[in-house]
Scaffold this motif. Structure first.
Motif, short mmCIF file in Angstrom:
data_model
loop_
_atom_site.label_atom_id
_atom_site.label_comp_id
_atom_site.label_asym_id
_atom_site.label_seq_id
_atom_site.Cartn_x
_atom_site.Cartn_y
_atom_site.Cartn_z
N THR A 165 0.84 -1.19 0.00
CA THR A 165 0.00 0.00 0.00
C THR A 165 0.88 1.24 0.00
OG1 THR A 165 -1.93 1.03 1.04
CG2 THR A 165 -0.20 0.28 2.53
N ARG A 191 -8.21 7.59 -0.67
CA ARG A 191 -9.44 6.79 -0.61
C ARG A 191 -10.19 6.94 0.70
NH1 ARG A 191 -10.27 3.19 -5.20
NH2 ARG A 191 -8.48 3.68 -6.51
N CYS A 202 -20.21 -0.43 14.44
CA CYS A 202 -19.88 1.01 14.40
C CYS A 202 -21.04 1.88 14.89
CB CYS A 202 -19.47 1.42 12.99
SG CYS A 202 -17.97 0.60 12.47
N ARG A 209 -4.59 -5.88 2.97
CA ARG A 209 -4.43 -4.43 2.81
C ARG A 209 -5.76 -3.70 2.65
NH1 ARG A 209 -2.41 -3.22 -3.41
NH2 ARG A 209 -4.17 -4.20 -4.44
N LEU A 239 -19.95 -7.14 5.76
CA LEU A 239 -19.06 -6.64 6.82
C LEU A 239 -19.29 -7.50 8.07
CD1 LEU A 239 -17.13 -4.61 8.07
CD2 LEU A 239 -18.99 -2.97 8.21
N GLY A 273 -15.67 -3.63 0.92
CA GLY A 273 -15.65 -2.17 1.11
C GLY A 273 -16.52 -1.42 0.13
N ARG A 274 -16.44 -1.81 -1.14
CA ARG A 274 -17.20 -1.10 -2.17
C ARG A 274 -18.71 -1.24 -1.94
NH1 ARG A 274 -14.93 -2.01 -8.16
NH2 ARG A 274 -13.08 -2.35 -6.89
N ASN A 288 -14.78 6.93 6.81
CA ASN A 288 -14.14 7.27 5.54
C ASN A 288 -14.51 8.70 5.19
OD1 ASN A 288 -14.01 7.68 2.62
ND2 ASN A 288 -13.55 5.49 2.51
N ARG A 345 -14.60 10.23 2.45
CA ARG A 345 -15.46 10.39 1.27
C ARG A 345 -16.93 10.13 1.60
NH1 ARG A 345 -13.70 6.74 -3.36
NH2 ARG A 345 -13.03 5.37 -1.70
N ILE A 346 -17.19 9.15 2.51
CA ILE A 346 -18.58 8.89 2.92
C ILE A 346 -19.12 10.08 3.70
CG2 ILE A 346 -20.07 7.44 4.37
CD1 ILE A 346 -18.25 5.06 3.73
N ASN A 370 -10.94 4.42 11.62
CA ASN A 370 -12.28 3.98 12.02
C ASN A 370 -12.15 3.23 13.35
OD1 ASN A 370 -14.75 2.76 12.38
ND2 ASN A 370 -14.92 1.99 10.27
N GLY A 375 -22.78 0.79 10.34
CA GLY A 375 -21.74 -0.24 10.39
C GLY A 375 -22.28 -1.64 10.20
N GLY A 376 -21.47 -2.61 10.60
CA GLY A 376 -21.75 -4.03 10.39
C GLY A 376 -23.14 -4.42 10.86
N1 ACO Z 1 -3.56 0.00 -0.74
C1 ACO Z 1 -3.47 -0.01 -2.09
N2 ACO Z 1 -4.43 -0.53 -2.88
C2 ACO Z 1 -5.51 -1.06 -2.27
C3 ACO Z 1 -5.66 -1.09 -0.87
C4 ACO Z 1 -4.62 -0.53 -0.10
N3 ACO Z 1 -4.67 -0.48 1.24
N4 ACO Z 1 -6.83 -1.65 -0.58
C5 ACO Z 1 -7.42 -1.99 -1.73
N5 ACO Z 1 -6.62 -1.64 -2.76
C6 ACO Z 1 -6.86 -1.82 -4.19
C7 ACO Z 1 -7.85 -2.90 -4.48
O1 ACO Z 1 -7.24 -4.16 -4.47
C8 ACO Z 1 -8.34 -2.49 -5.85
O2 ACO Z 1 -7.39 -2.91 -6.80
P1 ACO Z 1 -7.89 -3.48 -8.23
O3 ACO Z 1 -8.63 -2.33 -8.85
O4 ACO Z 1 -6.61 -3.84 -8.88
O5 ACO Z 1 -8.79 -4.64 -7.92
C9 ACO Z 1 -8.30 -0.97 -5.81
O6 ACO Z 1 -7.45 -0.63 -4.71
C10 ACO Z 1 -9.67 -0.35 -5.57
O7 ACO Z 1 -10.35 -1.03 -4.53
P2 ACO Z 1 -11.79 -0.63 -4.05
O8 ACO Z 1 -12.21 -1.56 -2.95
O9 ACO Z 1 -12.71 -0.45 -5.21
O10 ACO Z 1 -11.49 0.81 -3.45
P3 ACO Z 1 -12.50 1.88 -2.92
O11 ACO Z 1 -12.34 3.14 -3.64
O12 ACO Z 1 -13.90 1.32 -2.80
O13 ACO Z 1 -11.97 2.13 -1.43
C11 ACO Z 1 -12.52 1.48 0.82
C12 ACO Z 1 -11.93 1.05 -0.52
C13 ACO Z 1 -11.69 2.59 1.38
C14 ACO Z 1 -12.53 0.29 1.75
C15 ACO Z 1 -13.96 1.99 0.60
O14 ACO Z 1 -14.67 1.09 -0.18
C16 ACO Z 1 -14.70 2.21 1.89
O15 ACO Z 1 -14.37 3.08 2.68
N6 ACO Z 1 -15.79 1.47 2.13
C17 ACO Z 1 -16.63 1.67 3.28
C18 ACO Z 1 -16.02 1.19 4.53
C19 ACO Z 1 -16.89 1.63 5.67
O16 ACO Z 1 -17.52 2.68 5.66
N7 ACO Z 1 -17.03 0.89 6.68
C20 ACO Z 1 -17.93 1.40 7.73
C21 ACO Z 1 -18.41 0.47 8.51
S1 ACO Z 1 -17.11 -0.22 9.43
C22 ACO Z 1 -17.81 -1.17 10.67
O17 ACO Z 1 -18.99 -1.24 10.84
C23 ACO Z 1 -16.90 -2.01 11.49
#
Ligand code: ACO
Length: 323
Positions: free
Chosen positions: A29, A37, A113, A152, A196, A215-216, A253, A255-256, A280, A311-312
């Protein structure tokens, strides 16, 4: 009528802060990816001697000191956590003992969460129902212990910490201008479990397991769920977005948070953001964010504050309170 008023607040973070640069040495990463992100620059990670109970106790002590109260004056402790020290007894009971409190009662709430939003709402009902006059509400987590440190996509997102509020019963005529919890709205829907979850537990694998997240998929649902539940809390109170002074969202996040504020029409200067330094922290995230905005003088007595989390589960909820 009786209203639940905030009497004090406190927070605690582990000793060690971990930067994005440190993750570059563990998984594939970059600081740039994580910041772009998620908005996260660093998070606190508990050392071996720091647990949910020790962090929760420190936050509780700080909240009691802020309220000018002793544990003798508390009737109930509610701890929101998904990372208890033991499967049982409830970590809230451990914290009760650590505080030297041997009367009243204590229990844990598990809504991931959204835990702190569920806990504060439950405390409010105990107070308004007359069963408790003063309640210590804590959100404390050691999510670092649930992480797969080789994944990651999840390990960079979470952190550890604790925050607490003391709520107390106060006479009120029930107008929106008076202090206290004004309205709340809670939701859950188990159809989203697989997006989740932790892949272990006492009744299934007999082990703790690791956090797994699509995540997505979470992202896709988050903004709509958050804005729905906030709209419902506003409707119940007869208030609107223009009435609030501060929006303190769950810090998952950046962005959210930005997208939710934009959709609701909340200007950026009213949004409290701490995901940059905490990551988080699940149930600890809202009270930790509150503690920052109180300490720097933003949140003041009489301000209308909107709390929100998702959250979850999924679980999600919002609370409107006059500070
Ligand atoms: N470093 C580098 N690259 C990474 C990493 C990292 N740490 N993690 C993922 N990638 C890569 C992926 O493998 C993917 O690669 P690919 O395109 O070659 O397949 C690329 O980055 C994009 O991955 P996405 O999952 O599409 O990235 P996204 O823009 O969706 O961001 C994130 C990921 C940050 C997890 C986002 O989806 C997110 O914040 N989701 C919500 C999480 C959340 O709100 N949780 C709240 C509840 S938590 C709870 O209740 C406990």
């Amino acid at each position: 009528m009786i209203r639940s008023v905030v009497l004090g607040s406190g927070a605690a973070t582990p000793r060690r802060s971990m930067s994005n640069a440190e993750f570059e040495k563990i998984v594939d990463t970059t600081d740039e990816w994580i910041v772009q992100r998620t908005g996260i620059h660093s998070r606190f990670i508990a050392d071996a001697d720091e647990t949910t109970a020790t962090l929760g106790t420190r936050a509780a002590e700080a909240a009691l000191a802020d309220a000018g109260l002793t544990p003798d004056e508390i009737d109930l402790i509610i701890l929101a956590t998904s990372t208890p020290d033991n499967t049982f007894p409830a970590t809230a009971v451990d914290i009760q003992n650590r505080l030297g409190m041997h009367h009243g009662f204590a229990f844990d709430i598990q809504a991931v969460c959204t835990g702190f939003i569920y806990a504060i709402t439950t405390a409010d009902l105990y107070i308004r129902g007359g069963m408790a006059k003063r309640v210590l509400v804590i959100g404390a987590e050691t999510f670092s212990r649930l992480l797969d440190w080789e994944d990651r996509t999840t390990c960079v997102l979470f952190g550890d910490g604790a925050g607490a509020l003391v709520l107390g019963a106060s006479d009120s005529t029930g107008t929106v201008g008076e202090r206290g919890i004004i309205s709340a709205s809670l939701r859950s829907d188990g159809a989203h479990k697989d997006k989740l979850f932790v892949d272990g537990g006492p009744s299934t694998t007999g082990s703790i397991g690791h956090l797994r997240m699509q995540g997505r998929e979470v992202f896709k649902h988050a903004v709509a769920m958050i804005t729905d539940v906030i709209t419902s809390a506003f409707e119940r109170a007869g208030l609107g977005v223009d009435d609030i002074d501060w929006f303190v969202p769950h810090q998952a996040n950046r962005r959210i948070i930005d997208a939710s504020a934009r959709k609701l029409g909340i200007p950026p200067e009213k949004v409290v953001i701490t995901v940059d330094r905490h990551g988080n922290t699940s149930a600890a995230s809202v009270p930790l964010a509150l503690s920052v905005a109180i300490a720097d003088g933003r949140i003041k007595k009489g301000d209308l504050v909107l709390l929100e989390a998702m959250g979850g589960g999924f679980t999600w909820g919002a609370v409107l309170l006059r500070w």
